[in-house]
Write an enzyme that holds these catalytic residues in place. Sequence first.
Site, PDB file in Angstrom:
ATOM      1  N   LYS A 148       0.975  -1.195  -0.045  1.00  0.00           N
ATOM      2  CA  LYS A 148      -0.019  -0.027  -0.025  1.00  0.00           C
ATOM      3  C   LYS A 148       0.971   1.146   0.118  1.00  0.00           C
ATOM      4  O   LYS A 148       0.707   2.035  -0.656  1.00  0.00           O
ATOM      5  CB  LYS A 148      -0.852  -0.015   1.246  1.00  0.00           C
ATOM      6  CG  LYS A 148      -1.606   1.337   1.488  1.00  0.00           C
ATOM      7  CD  LYS A 148      -2.347   1.346   2.690  1.00  0.00           C
ATOM      8  CE  LYS A 148      -1.471   1.660   4.040  1.00  0.00           C
ATOM      9  NZ  LYS A 148      -1.276   3.156   4.261  1.00  0.00           N
ATOM     10  N   ASN A 149       1.752   1.320   0.738  1.00  0.00           N
ATOM     11  CA  ASN A 149       2.765   2.467   0.978  1.00  0.00           C
ATOM     12  C   ASN A 149       3.741   2.720  -0.175  1.00  0.00           C
ATOM     13  O   ASN A 149       4.561   3.573  -0.040  1.00  0.00           O
ATOM     14  CB  ASN A 149       3.399   2.511   2.575  1.00  0.00           C
ATOM     15  CG  ASN A 149       2.290   2.477   3.384  1.00  0.00           C
ATOM     16  OD1 ASN A 149       1.199   2.937   3.371  1.00  0.00           O
ATOM     17  ND2 ASN A 149       2.846   2.286   4.751  1.00  0.00           N
TER      18      ASN A 149
ATOM     19  N   CYS B 124      -5.005   8.161   9.115  1.00  0.00           N
ATOM     20  CA  CYS B 124      -5.127   7.210  10.439  1.00  0.00           C
ATOM     21  C   CYS B 124      -4.858   8.607  11.596  1.00  0.00           C
ATOM     22  O   CYS B 124      -4.053   9.151  11.473  1.00  0.00           O
ATOM     23  CB  CYS B 124      -4.505   6.317  10.722  1.00  0.00           C
ATOM     24  SG  CYS B 124      -5.025   4.741  10.042  1.00  0.00           S
TER      25      CYS B 124
ATOM     26  N   ARG C 102       0.334  14.806  12.817  1.00  0.00           N
ATOM     27  CA  ARG C 102       0.774  14.772  11.487  1.00  0.00           C
ATOM     28  C   ARG C 102       0.836  15.849  10.690  1.00  0.00           C
ATOM     29  O   ARG C 102       0.128  16.150   9.826  1.00  0.00           O
ATOM     30  CB  ARG C 102      -0.192  13.521  10.869  1.00  0.00           C
ATOM     31  CG  ARG C 102      -0.085  12.288  11.491  1.00  0.00           C
ATOM     32  CD  ARG C 102      -0.967  10.960  10.899  1.00  0.00           C
ATOM     33  NE  ARG C 102       0.051  10.235   9.722  1.00  0.00           N
ATOM     34  CZ  ARG C 102      -0.699   9.557   8.946  1.00  0.00           C
ATOM     35  NH1 ARG C 102      -1.701   9.010   9.300  1.00  0.00           N
ATOM     36  NH2 ARG C 102       0.268   8.912   8.304  1.00  0.00           N
TER      37      ARG C 102
ATOM     38  N   ASP D 134       4.273   0.863  12.142  1.00  0.00           N
ATOM     39  CA  ASP D 134       3.047   0.098  11.491  1.00  0.00           C
ATOM     40  C   ASP D 134       2.847  -1.346  12.093  1.00  0.00           C
ATOM     41  O   ASP D 134       1.868  -1.902  11.854  1.00  0.00           O
ATOM     42  CB  ASP D 134       2.971   0.080  10.072  1.00  0.00           C
ATOM     43  CG  ASP D 134       3.256   1.519   9.521  1.00  0.00           C
ATOM     44  OD1 ASP D 134       3.524   1.749   8.314  1.00  0.00           O
ATOM     45  OD2 ASP D 134       2.895   2.454  10.341  1.00  0.00           O
TER      46      ASP D 134
ATOM     47  N   ARG E 196      -8.462   0.147   4.787  1.00  0.00           N
ATOM     48  CA  ARG E 196      -7.492   0.959   4.016  1.00  0.00           C
ATOM     49  C   ARG E 196      -6.382   0.212   3.528  1.00  0.00           C
ATOM     50  O   ARG E 196      -5.635   0.623   2.574  1.00  0.00           O
ATOM     51  CB  ARG E 196      -7.079   2.057   5.191  1.00  0.00           C
ATOM     52  CG  ARG E 196      -8.185   2.716   5.777  1.00  0.00           C
ATOM     53  CD  ARG E 196      -7.866   3.985   6.554  1.00  0.00           C
ATOM     54  NE  ARG E 196      -7.525   4.969   5.823  1.00  0.00           N
ATOM     55  CZ  ARG E 196      -7.588   6.338   6.363  1.00  0.00           C
ATOM     56  NH1 ARG E 196      -8.132   6.337   7.578  1.00  0.00           N
ATOM     57  NH2 ARG E 196      -7.520   7.420   5.728  1.00  0.00           N
TER      58      ARG E 196
HETATM   59  C1  EPZ Z   1       4.129   7.224   6.087  1.00  0.00           C
HETATM   60  O1  EPZ Z   1       3.135   7.815   6.624  1.00  0.00           O
HETATM   61  C2  EPZ Z   1       3.178   5.946   6.194  1.00  0.00           C
HETATM   62  N1  EPZ Z   1       1.721   6.124   5.125  1.00  0.00           N
HETATM   63  C3  EPZ Z   1       2.725   5.508   7.269  1.00  0.00           C
HETATM   64  O2  EPZ Z   1       1.979   4.120   7.252  1.00  0.00           O
HETATM   65  C4  EPZ Z   1       3.981   5.063   8.181  1.00  0.00           C
HETATM   66  O3  EPZ Z   1       3.517   4.720   9.717  1.00  0.00           O
HETATM   67  C5  EPZ Z   1       4.863   6.355   8.425  1.00  0.00           C
HETATM   68  O4  EPZ Z   1       5.250   6.757   6.924  1.00  0.00           O
HETATM   69  C6  EPZ Z   1       6.100   6.138   9.016  1.00  0.00           C
HETATM   70  O5  EPZ Z   1       6.676   4.934   8.450  1.00  0.00           O
HETATM   71  C7  EPZ Z   1       2.240   6.098   4.014  1.00  0.00           C
HETATM   72  O6  EPZ Z   1       3.325   5.750   3.253  1.00  0.00           O
HETATM   73  C8  EPZ Z   1       0.876   6.269   3.177  1.00  0.00           C
HETATM   74  P1  EPZ Z   1       6.094  10.552   8.301  1.00  0.00           P
HETATM   75  P2  EPZ Z   1       3.786   9.483   6.623  1.00  0.00           P
HETATM   76  O7  EPZ Z   1       6.000  12.001   7.259  1.00  0.00           O
HETATM   77  O8  EPZ Z   1       4.594   9.804   5.571  1.00  0.00           O
HETATM   78  C9  EPZ Z   1       6.083  13.585  11.532  1.00  0.00           C
HETATM   79  C10 EPZ Z   1       0.226   3.019   7.809  1.00  0.00           C
HETATM   80  O9  EPZ Z   1      -0.425   2.337   8.645  1.00  0.00           O
HETATM   81  N2  EPZ Z   1       6.100  14.677  10.319  1.00  0.00           N
HETATM   82  O10 EPZ Z   1       7.251   9.742   7.912  1.00  0.00           O
HETATM   83  O11 EPZ Z   1       2.795  10.339   7.141  1.00  0.00           O
HETATM   84  C11 EPZ Z   1       4.990  13.044  11.683  1.00  0.00           C
HETATM   85  O12 EPZ Z   1       4.031  13.489  12.421  1.00  0.00           O
HETATM   86  C12 EPZ Z   1       0.640   4.155   7.714  1.00  0.00           C
HETATM   87  O13 EPZ Z   1       0.165   2.319   6.576  1.00  0.00           O
HETATM   88  C13 EPZ Z   1       5.963  16.054  10.977  1.00  0.00           C
HETATM   89  O14 EPZ Z   1       6.117  16.584  11.829  1.00  0.00           O
HETATM   90  O15 EPZ Z   1       4.914   9.332   7.997  1.00  0.00           O
HETATM   91  C14 EPZ Z   1       5.520  11.661  12.444  1.00  0.00           C
HETATM   92  O16 EPZ Z   1       5.579  12.144  13.962  1.00  0.00           O
HETATM   93  C15 EPZ Z   1       0.543   5.009   9.105  1.00  0.00           C
HETATM   94  N3  EPZ Z   1       5.954  17.019   9.767  1.00  0.00           N
HETATM   95  C16 EPZ Z   1       6.763  11.520  11.841  1.00  0.00           C
HETATM   96  O17 EPZ Z   1       7.172  12.866  11.181  1.00  0.00           O
HETATM   97  C17 EPZ Z   1       5.844  16.605   8.687  1.00  0.00           C
HETATM   98  O18 EPZ Z   1       5.780  17.626   7.657  1.00  0.00           O
HETATM   99  C18 EPZ Z   1       6.800  10.268  10.727  1.00  0.00           C
HETATM  100  O19 EPZ Z   1       5.992  10.703   9.769  1.00  0.00           O
HETATM  101  C19 EPZ Z   1       5.751  15.159   8.192  1.00  0.00           C
HETATM  102  C20 EPZ Z   1       5.923  14.283   9.205  1.00  0.00           C
END
Ligand code: EPZ
Length: 431
Positions: free
Chosen positions: A22-23, A121, A126, A310, A402
């Site tokens: 998915k990701n 989610c 986020r 995850d 999802r």
């Molecule tokens: C991706 O989300 C995945 N989703 C998530 O999978 C996964 O948990 C996550 O990466 C971490 O591996 C998809 O790829 C669609 P991040 P993403 O930006 O990109 C903070 C699932 O269950 N952050 O790496 O949103 C954020 O709040 C889902 O399949 C900021 O602060 O994750 C978090 O604490 C859930 N500012 C951390 O970084 C930003 O601009 C990691 O988030 C962006 C992120």
Amino acid sequence: MESFFVVGGRSLRGEVEIDPAKNSLLPILAGCILVKGEVCLENVPKYSDVMAMIKILEHLGGKVKFERGKFSNDNLIIDTRDIVYCDVPNELASCVRSSIFTLGPILGRKKIAKVAYPGGCDIGLRPVDIHISLLKQLGCKVIDKNGYIYGDASKRREGDVMLSFPSVGATENAMMFAVLGHGQVRIFNPAREPEIVDLQNFLNSCGAKISGAGSNLIVIDGVKRLHGCRYRAISDRIEAGTFMIAGAMTGEKVVIKNVIPEHNQALLSKLSKTACKIDVRDDTIIVERGGRLQSFGEVETAVYPGFPTDLQAPMCSLASICEGYSLVIESLFESRYKHIGELLKMNCDIRCKNGVCIIKGRDKIYGAEVSSPDLRGGVCLVLAGLVAEGYTTINNIELIDRGYFRLEDKLTSLGGDIKRIKCEKKVDNCS
Ligand code: EPZ
């Protein structure tokens, strides 16, 4: 509203085939915005997040259709030659986190963009500040107002981008923004997940010039245009991990096929401590429970190649039936613990304080009526239901849909007793 009805106590055995990730598919679908041609994505599961991204591509003017192929899932044909629009409205963007991944490609192709804040989610705040910062570092004018992000890339420039945190989505946005154009963009402190490498490989199959994905520096040399291609996303390491944990919890012998073991090293090392039997062969992992499970000790989530956030929730279900105490620490998302409250209803012995979960394994947990708090929290409740005494009703399973396609069919084929049931009225009688 739909729910899963699970009768616990059945051992799983047999073969299960893991679907494409998915990701990977979600950023790849966003990347199709850059392509002036036809893309064929093979073997695409109808994850509801994929369906939501398809709606966004169609809103922008793309043509998308499924067609039968030679794989268990249909192929997806995406033609974005006629993309004319540059906006993603709230009603589409708020359905998925990956809608924010369209910002970079829309700006890269159309030079202006208006994208509503994403959904996804409910596992933390986020924010999207890192996404916005990277665009500004590359000369974009970005205004964040009224729940929309407005971008103007008419004065974009080449150069270096530094991510304050190796955000997966922000790395993908930066890669896609930089693909079309002149000059070179270097991304420092990028995420290194396998899905980042997959996105690089997809974009390069369309004629992009990207290198370094998976390392600590990604380099993109701008090109004039991208052409179509045929591509298959990598296997979903989180689905694979979910079935590995299911096998450890219940399995007589669960054979998990179409796996990339190197993507699950962190989980494999933890499972090896629980006394379950694991056999890793090429693209297949065989897991069986083998008697009383021992605690895996401690799991702290981290960016790849650390333990994946995850799989944190599924590990809480496993820990609930392992002998001894386990520690589970979520370090990436500040409120990715909503599944704990639901596990307590099943007689699990869990205490959470300041982001640390102390889980004392029990010989028995009991079925209950519970509710999916999010995608991975929901599947953790399915795993708990499979081993619980009695039956478990899991509500809000649209959150599970999802990121798992036909989960109940796969578990049923392994001998699990799980049915999808429709609930006529809203499950929450309080409102
Ligand atoms: C991706 O989300 C995945 N989703 C998530 O999978 C996964 O948990 C996550 O990466 C971490 O591996 C998809 O790829 C669609 P991040 P993403 O930006 O990109 C903070 C699932 O269950 N952050 O790496 O949103 C954020 O709040 C889902 O399949 C900021 O602060 O994750 C978090 O604490 C859930 N500012 C951390 O970084 C930003 O601009 C990691 O988030 C962006 C992120």
